[in-house]
Structure formats: C-alpha cells, structure tokens
Design a protein around this motif. Structure first.
Motif, short mmCIF file in Angstrom:
data_model
loop_
_atom_site.label_atom_id
_atom_site.label_comp_id
_atom_site.label_asym_id
_atom_site.label_seq_id
_atom_site.Cartn_x
_atom_site.Cartn_y
_atom_site.Cartn_z
N VAL A 281 -4.18 -9.26 14.40
CA VAL A 281 -4.33 -8.25 13.36
C VAL A 281 -4.11 -6.82 13.88
N ALA A 282 -3.55 -5.97 13.01
CA ALA A 282 -3.10 -4.64 13.46
C ALA A 282 -4.22 -3.61 13.54
N ASP A 283 -5.10 -3.79 14.52
CA ASP A 283 -5.95 -2.68 14.93
C ASP A 283 -5.83 -2.54 16.44
N PRO B 146 -9.16 3.70 -1.34
CA PRO B 146 -9.92 2.96 -0.32
C PRO B 146 -9.07 1.88 0.36
N GLY B 147 -8.00 2.28 1.02
CA GLY B 147 -7.12 1.31 1.70
C GLY B 147 -5.77 1.25 1.01
N VAL B 148 -4.73 1.09 1.80
CA VAL B 148 -3.38 1.05 1.24
C VAL B 148 -3.15 -0.21 0.41
N VAL B 149 -3.69 -1.33 0.86
CA VAL B 149 -3.45 -2.57 0.11
C VAL B 149 -4.08 -2.49 -1.29
N PRO B 150 -5.36 -2.10 -1.39
CA PRO B 150 -5.92 -1.93 -2.73
C PRO B 150 -5.16 -0.87 -3.54
N ALA B 151 -4.69 0.19 -2.87
CA ALA B 151 -3.95 1.23 -3.58
C ALA B 151 -2.67 0.66 -4.20
N VAL C 51 8.15 -9.44 5.76
CA VAL C 51 7.40 -8.20 5.58
C VAL C 51 5.90 -8.47 5.55
N TYR C 52 5.16 -7.41 5.74
CA TYR C 52 3.69 -7.41 5.72
C TYR C 52 3.18 -8.34 4.62
N TYR C 53 2.49 -9.41 5.02
CA TYR C 53 2.24 -10.52 4.10
C TYR C 53 1.39 -10.21 2.87
N PHE D 19 8.47 -0.61 -0.52
CA PHE D 19 9.26 -0.25 0.65
C PHE D 19 8.30 -0.06 1.82
N CYS D 20 8.65 -0.60 2.98
CA CYS D 20 7.77 -0.52 4.14
C CYS D 20 8.45 0.34 5.20
N SER D 21 7.85 1.50 5.49
CA SER D 21 8.54 2.49 6.32
C SER D 21 7.55 3.26 7.19
N HIS E 45 8.96 -0.22 9.16
CA HIS E 45 8.85 -1.58 8.67
C HIS E 45 7.99 -2.45 9.58
N ASN E 46 7.03 -3.11 8.97
CA ASN E 46 6.20 -4.09 9.66
C ASN E 46 6.59 -5.46 9.14
N PRO E 47 7.02 -6.40 9.96
CA PRO E 47 6.90 -6.47 11.40
C PRO E 47 8.17 -6.12 12.20
N SER F 22 6.35 3.57 -1.48
CA SER F 22 6.72 3.57 -0.06
C SER F 22 5.45 3.52 0.78
N ASP F 23 5.27 2.40 1.46
CA ASP F 23 4.09 2.22 2.32
C ASP F 23 4.43 2.79 3.70
N GLU F 24 3.89 3.99 3.96
CA GLU F 24 4.22 4.69 5.21
C GLU F 24 2.99 4.78 6.11
N ILE F 25 2.19 3.72 6.09
CA ILE F 25 0.95 3.72 6.86
C ILE F 25 1.22 3.84 8.37
N HIS F 26 2.40 3.37 8.81
CA HIS F 26 2.71 3.43 10.26
C HIS F 26 3.50 4.70 10.64
N SER F 27 3.57 5.66 9.74
CA SER F 27 4.50 6.78 9.96
C SER F 27 4.15 7.69 11.13
N PRO G 230 -4.83 7.62 7.83
CA PRO G 230 -5.04 7.86 9.26
C PRO G 230 -5.53 6.60 9.97
N SER G 231 -5.61 5.49 9.25
CA SER G 231 -6.29 4.31 9.79
C SER G 231 -5.55 3.61 10.93
N LYS G 232 -4.22 3.41 10.77
CA LYS G 232 -3.47 2.78 11.87
C LYS G 232 -3.37 3.76 13.02
N THR G 233 -3.10 5.02 12.69
CA THR G 233 -2.87 6.05 13.69
C THR G 233 -4.03 6.21 14.66
C1 PLP Z 1 2.53 -2.01 6.15
C2 PLP Z 1 1.05 -2.03 6.05
N1 PLP Z 1 0.44 -1.62 4.93
C3 PLP Z 1 -0.91 -1.62 4.80
C4 PLP Z 1 -1.71 -2.07 5.83
C5 PLP Z 1 -3.19 -2.11 5.66
O1 PLP Z 1 -3.66 -1.03 4.98
P1 PLP Z 1 -5.18 -0.89 4.59
O2 PLP Z 1 -6.02 -1.42 5.70
O3 PLP Z 1 -5.34 0.59 4.38
O4 PLP Z 1 -5.36 -1.65 3.31
C6 PLP Z 1 -1.13 -2.52 7.02
C7 PLP Z 1 -1.96 -3.03 8.11
O5 PLP Z 1 -1.51 -3.65 9.02
C8 PLP Z 1 0.28 -2.49 7.13
O6 PLP Z 1 0.89 -2.90 8.25
#
Ligand code: PLP
Length: 389
Positions: free
Chosen positions: A34-36, A92-97, A118-120, A166-168, A170-172, A198-203, A231-234
């Motif tokens: 998992v990505a922490d 409260p989190g990119v996925v819920p957003a 892509v991010y499952y 869009f994942c930018s 891109h994960n994975p 555009s999901d730029e959580i890794h930007s 700022p969570s991944k960063t």
């Molecule tokens: C592309 C992408 N979006 C979102 C998330 C998770 O976001 P959050 O924990 O804010 O829901 C991750 C986590 O690995 C991710 O890689």
C-alpha cells in the motif's frame, strides 16, 4: 531527516504492517505494498500536532483560512499554478471526493473512461455507482515507455463518455504526462464534452521532468476540469484524510459543495488541517530530501535487478515512489505469480492484476522506505528466484 532510520511500525495499527497477513492470507510477509511511507512526517508537522494535544480540546472544527492560503502558495511555489483560495473545496480523501464527483456529475449508466492499468479504486467507484466502465489501455510505445492511445481514447469518447478519470502522475505506471499529451487529452475532452477529473495526488512526487497541472493546459481548450490533490502522499499523512478539489467552474463547484454539505461530508479533523498547513509551509526541504532518497532507492533497485534477476523488467517511474515491475518473463500466470510472491518470496507487493487485466504478470513495489527495507525485500525475492531456477 534521516531516511535510513528504520522505525518499527508493527503493532501501530498500520495497514501496511499489521493488516498484511489478513489481507494476503499469509503470515510473515515483508510489506512493500500500500502507498504510504515508512518515514516520519516532517518535524514541523509533528510539532503542529503536538501543540493541539497540549491544548487538549477536540471539539468540532472548521477549516482555517490560513490553510487555504498555505495551499495556494504551495501550488504557486511548487507548480507555478495560480489558484484562487475560494476555488478550493476540502475533501476527506481523494477517493471519497471522486466518488462524490461521479455521483454529482454523471448519471446511472453514463460512461466513465479510465486509463488502464490504473489505481484500482477507480474501478470500484465506477461499478458501485453503476456507471459504465470504459477502458483506454496505455500502450508501451518503446521499451519501458508508456503513453496514451489517443485513437482509442477518441473511440471511447465517441461512445458517449461523460467523464474521464485521469491519473497524473499515473499510478502504477509512474508517467509524468508531458504538455503535448495533456493538450491532446484536453482537445479530445473538449470536442466530446467529457468532464475531466484529474487525480493529481502524486503531483509533488516528481523524480524526473515536471508536473503540469492539467487545469493549466485545459482551461484554454474549453474543457471542464476538476483537479484532486492532497498533501497525504507527499508528506505521509494518509491516515489524516485531508485532500482538496480545485474547481475552474463556479457552477460545478456550487453543485459539488451543495452535495457535500447536504451529506455532511467535510474535513473535520484539527490534526489534519494543522498537519497539512505545517507541511505546506515548512515541508519543502524535507520533500526535496525525500525525493533524492526515493531516486536513490529506484536506482538501487534497477541495478540490483539487472545484476540478480534480469528477467524482471523495472519500468522506471518519472513520478511517485511506486515501481511497476514486469515479471512476465518468469513464466508464471497471474495466479501462479501471486502465490509465488506470497508463499515463496514472502513478499507483499500489489499484484498487477488488481490494476486491471493489463497488469497480469506485473507487480507494484513501494520504495518509500529505508534502504535496509528494500534490501530485505529483494533478498527474499532472490531466495525464491534461486530456488525456482
Ligand atoms: C492515484 C491515487 N488516488 C488516490 C489515492 C488515495 O487517496 P486518498 O487516501 O486521499 O483517498 C491514491 C493512493 O494511493 C492514489 O494512488
């Protein structure tokens, strides 16, 4: 910051370390999934949280304006992106957003495009909301270099897609999209009136090249775009569940905010806002050091693999601390590979197939950890490989 320092994470209710055996159905796995990160957050972040503990009152909370200011100045400083404070919606989190974006801006049955593998959670959000999943698989145009299949993207849009997730970066796959690629996507989205999320959580996690916020190229093309960031991944703050969406269109923002307000969805955690603000104000130096450490880990992995298991192809990422490994030459199907990694290598990687069928025979490894942890993971892989040979 000493990124070499190994900090014990067992028995801290860490998903990566404590839930691994339940998730993978196997004891004694070395967790690189998992990505922490296995690193402490920057000191100023810890201090900001300590101050809250000292105060000791944790009543209902409201987002401070100072966090909006810290966020917009971070985006300006790091990405040269000028965002107005009032265009940010905290989530409260990119996925819920993203879930709420799908629910707000599309209807049951509408087509949503994702660029696979892509991010499952993208799959789950589309399926749970009963939207139609449209795949636009990435293509490997030259050795280790993946890009977008634009012809296919246009075909998916022609099917009446309403949204592109869009994942930018891109994960994975680890791609940091170039300006020309973003422009082509924007042109197509404008032509077919597709809303881009555009999901730029890794930007912030850029190893080579530079991250271009999609919104900065999209606006002039007449595309509707919403950007998700955090700022969570960063800074390794995932458990605090603070993220935000940046809107370009007031009407869309209003619709979205109404939905969140009516459903009582917001960021209510004082630790999250204090940590985010401290990270954005004082975390830059820490981030630069982190990126160098991750670059070194990736270099180490590449050289190690070439020397010890050249059959495993390392797809070098341009961004993120996650590395996509092509294990197809080991000659196992997806199920065999999964079993081999768990039972023989005793390693918990993310199995490639969870990112989509294109990921079969691949695995994703997380390198945001001290070098010693990388060495442990690789020595397990090697032992299993030698035994199998
Ligand atoms: C592309 C992408 N979006 C979102 C998330 C998770 O976001 P959050 O924990 O804010 O829901 C991750 C986590 O690995 C991710 O890689």
């Amino acid at each position: 910051m000493d990124f070499d320092r190994v900090i014990e994470r067992h028995q801290t209710n860490s998903m990566k370390w404590d839930a691994v055996s339940t998730r993978y159905g196997e004891e004694g796995l070395w967790p690189m999934w998992v990505a922490d990160m296995d690193f402490q957050a920057p000191k100023p972040v810890l201090q900001a949280m300590e101050q809250l503990v000292e105060h000791g009152i944790f009543g209902y909370h409201t987002i401070p304006n100072s966090l909006r200011e810290a966020t917009t100045s971070w985006l300006k400083r790091r990405l040269n992106w000028h965002v107005r404070e009032e265009n940010i919606v905290f989530t409260p989190g990119v996925v819920p957003a993203i879930h709420h974006m799908i629910a707000t801006f599309t209807k049951k049955g509408d087509g949503i495009i994702i660029q696979t593998p892509v991010y499952y959670p993208f799959y789950s959000l589309i399926e749970f909301n009963e939207r139609t999943l449209l795949r636009n698989p990435l293509i490997e145009v030259e050795e280790g270099h993946f890009t977008i299949d634009f012809e296919d993207l246009e075909n998916q849009m022609k099917k009446g897609a309403k949204m592109l997730l869009f994942c930018s970066p891109h994960n994975p796959i680890g791609r940091v999209w170039r300006k020309e690629e973003l422009e082509k996507v924007a042109e197509l989205a404008a032509k077919y009136q597709v809303l881009v999320v555009s999901d730029e959580i890794h930007s912030d996690l850029i190893l080579t090249g530079k991250h271009i916020p999609f919104a900065t190229v999209a606006s002039s093309k007449g595309v509707e775009i919403i950007t998700c960031m955090a700022p969570s991944k960063t800074f390794n703050l995932a458990a605090l569940q603070l993220s935000y969406a940046v809107f370009q269109n007031k009407r869309l923002q209003k619709e979205y905010e109404t939905r969140l307000t009516k459903q009582f969805v917001g960021v209510d955690n004082p630790f999250a806002t204090a940590a985010a603000e401290a990270a954005y104000r004082y975390g830059e130096e820490w981030l630069e050091q982190l990126l160098n450490y991750v670059r070194d880990n990736i270099q180490y992995l590449k050289e190690w693999m070439k020397e010890h298991i050249p059959k495993i192809r390392v797809i070098e990422p341009e961004g993120t601390y996650l590395v996509w490994l092509d294990m197809r030459a080991l000659g196992m199907d997806a199920k065999e590979l999964e079993t081999w990694l768990r039972k023989e290598a005793k390693l918990a990687l993310n199995d490639g197939h969870i990112f989509g069928t294109e990921g079969e025979g691949f695995a994703r490894i997380n390198l945001a950890c001290p070098r010693r942890n990388v060495e442990e993971g690789l020595s397990r892989l090697y032992a299993a490989y030698i035994k199998r040979k």
